[in-house]
Design a protein around this motif. Sequence first.
Motif, short mmCIF file in Angstrom:
data_model
loop_
_atom_site.label_atom_id
_atom_site.label_comp_id
_atom_site.label_asym_id
_atom_site.label_seq_id
_atom_site.Cartn_x
_atom_site.Cartn_y
_atom_site.Cartn_z
N PRO A 34 46.74 35.08 41.04
CA PRO A 34 45.61 34.37 40.42
C PRO A 34 44.29 34.97 40.88
CG PRO A 34 46.47 33.11 42.25
CD PRO A 34 47.41 34.26 42.07
N GLY A 35 43.23 34.63 40.19
CA GLY A 35 41.95 35.27 40.48
C GLY A 35 41.19 34.68 41.62
N PHE A 47 49.25 42.10 41.05
CA PHE A 47 48.46 43.06 40.28
C PHE A 47 49.18 43.31 38.96
CE2 PHE A 47 47.19 43.84 44.66
CZ PHE A 47 45.81 43.80 44.54
N ARG A 48 48.60 42.80 37.89
CA ARG A 48 49.21 42.89 36.56
C ARG A 48 48.73 44.16 35.87
NH1 ARG A 48 48.37 37.61 33.63
NH2 ARG A 48 49.86 37.00 35.26
N VAL A 49 49.68 45.01 35.48
CA VAL A 49 49.36 46.32 34.93
C VAL A 49 49.93 46.43 33.52
CG1 VAL A 49 49.50 48.81 35.26
CG2 VAL A 49 49.46 47.28 37.25
N LEU A 131 42.39 35.99 54.82
CA LEU A 131 41.29 36.43 53.97
C LEU A 131 39.96 36.21 54.69
CD1 LEU A 131 42.61 34.93 50.63
CD2 LEU A 131 42.71 37.32 51.37
N PRO A 132 38.99 37.08 54.47
CA PRO A 132 37.70 36.97 55.17
C PRO A 132 36.96 35.70 54.80
CG PRO A 132 37.58 38.61 53.43
CD PRO A 132 39.02 38.23 53.55
N THR A 133 36.10 35.26 55.70
CA THR A 133 35.30 34.06 55.49
C THR A 133 33.83 34.37 55.27
OG1 THR A 133 35.03 33.80 57.88
CG2 THR A 133 36.89 32.66 56.86
N ASP A 134 33.46 35.66 55.32
CA ASP A 134 32.06 36.04 55.20
C ASP A 134 31.73 36.71 53.87
OD1 ASP A 134 33.55 38.29 55.67
OD2 ASP A 134 32.16 39.17 57.12
N THR A 135 32.61 36.56 52.87
CA THR A 135 32.34 37.11 51.55
C THR A 135 32.99 36.23 50.50
OG1 THR A 135 32.52 39.08 50.13
CG2 THR A 135 34.38 38.61 51.57
N GLY A 136 32.44 36.27 49.30
CA GLY A 136 32.99 35.46 48.22
C GLY A 136 33.86 36.23 47.26
N GLU A 137 34.10 37.52 47.54
CA GLU A 137 34.88 38.31 46.60
C GLU A 137 35.45 39.56 47.27
OE1 GLU A 137 33.76 39.05 42.19
OE2 GLU A 137 33.16 40.88 43.21
N LEU A 138 36.67 39.90 46.91
CA LEU A 138 37.29 41.15 47.33
C LEU A 138 37.62 41.97 46.09
CD1 LEU A 138 39.84 40.07 50.12
CD2 LEU A 138 37.58 41.13 50.42
N ALA A 139 37.24 43.24 46.11
CA ALA A 139 37.54 44.15 45.00
C ALA A 139 38.61 45.13 45.44
CB ALA A 139 36.27 44.88 44.56
N PHE A 140 39.62 45.30 44.58
CA PHE A 140 40.72 46.22 44.86
C PHE A 140 40.69 47.33 43.79
CE2 PHE A 140 41.86 42.02 46.32
CZ PHE A 140 42.43 42.23 47.57
N LYS A 141 40.22 48.49 44.18
CA LYS A 141 40.16 49.59 43.22
C LYS A 141 41.57 50.06 42.88
CE LYS A 141 35.57 51.12 44.62
NZ LYS A 141 34.73 52.26 45.05
N GLU A 166 33.30 48.91 31.79
CA GLU A 166 34.42 49.34 30.94
C GLU A 166 35.74 49.35 31.70
OE1 GLU A 166 35.69 53.10 28.04
OE2 GLU A 166 33.80 53.13 29.17
N HIS A 167 35.70 49.73 32.97
CA HIS A 167 36.92 49.79 33.77
C HIS A 167 36.73 48.98 35.06
CE1 HIS A 167 37.28 53.47 31.24
NE2 HIS A 167 38.54 53.07 31.18
N PRO A 168 36.73 47.65 34.94
CA PRO A 168 36.48 46.81 36.12
C PRO A 168 37.61 46.86 37.12
CG PRO A 168 37.20 45.46 34.28
CD PRO A 168 37.02 46.86 33.74
N ALA A 169 37.26 46.82 38.40
CA ALA A 169 38.27 46.78 39.46
C ALA A 169 38.86 45.37 39.53
CB ALA A 169 37.64 47.14 40.80
N PRO A 170 40.15 45.25 39.81
CA PRO A 170 40.72 43.91 40.02
C PRO A 170 40.00 43.21 41.16
CG PRO A 170 42.45 45.58 39.86
CD PRO A 170 41.15 46.31 39.96
N THR A 171 39.63 41.95 40.95
CA THR A 171 38.87 41.23 41.97
C THR A 171 39.54 39.89 42.29
OG1 THR A 171 37.44 40.25 40.28
CG2 THR A 171 36.69 42.28 41.32
N LEU A 172 39.34 39.47 43.52
CA LEU A 172 39.84 38.19 43.99
C LEU A 172 38.64 37.38 44.48
CD1 LEU A 172 42.35 36.42 44.71
CD2 LEU A 172 42.30 37.49 46.97
#
Length: 225
Positions: A34-35, A47-49, A131-141, A166-172
């Motif tokens: 989930p996101g 990671f859905r491909v 998961l970190p507590t000092d950020t609101g988002e993680l990006a997985f290239k 156009e090519h967004p990185a998967p984000t959590l």
Amino acid sequence: MSRSLRRLTVVCAAAVLAVFAVPASASAHVTANPGTAEQGGYAKVSFRVPNERDDASTTQLEIDLPADHPLASVSTRAVPGWTAQVQKTPLAQPITTDDGQLTEAVSKIVWTGGKIPPGQFEEFDVSIGPLPTDTGELAFKALQTYDNGEIVRWIDTASPGAPEPEHPAPTLTLTPKNAAVQAAAVSDTQDPGSSTGIVLGIIALVVAVAALAVAVLRRPRTRAE
């Protein structure tokens, strides 16, 4: 079928599509599902491909984990036909965990050996945390490789307020701890009638369509009809 009846059918169909239509422009992207997850906790991310090509199959997926927020625990789930290779990188600053000092962390996972044919998709599950507590988002290239040699790089991140690249990185997206419980508590204290706006809007649309239908059916018919 009379012209009036055909016209009524078109009007009703258009009204239904206007209410329930959902944009599908991002459906073919490599995504993290989930996101959302809770800060400080553990999560299973799939990671859905999807395969976007009609004449080639996906044969490799590479996921790069964020270096600015290294994760102490990373494990993969077996995917039939695929082999996962996990690469670790030394950390500039060790991480303190319940098991002591962590001097290296997973930086990359590469799946090979399998195949995603045209028109199909695959999901690659990874357990990560805490998961970190000092950020609101993680990006997985992510890098998606096809058997014709093409590599699609899902590595772009959008700036606040900017359109999706156009090519967004998967984000959590990471939410504060107990945010769901707090949101539910706030919802319980609100006026129950405030949650019916969407329903009332749909009812109003249906009434409008019905009124239009009556007007069309009552319109005097000509010989051409």
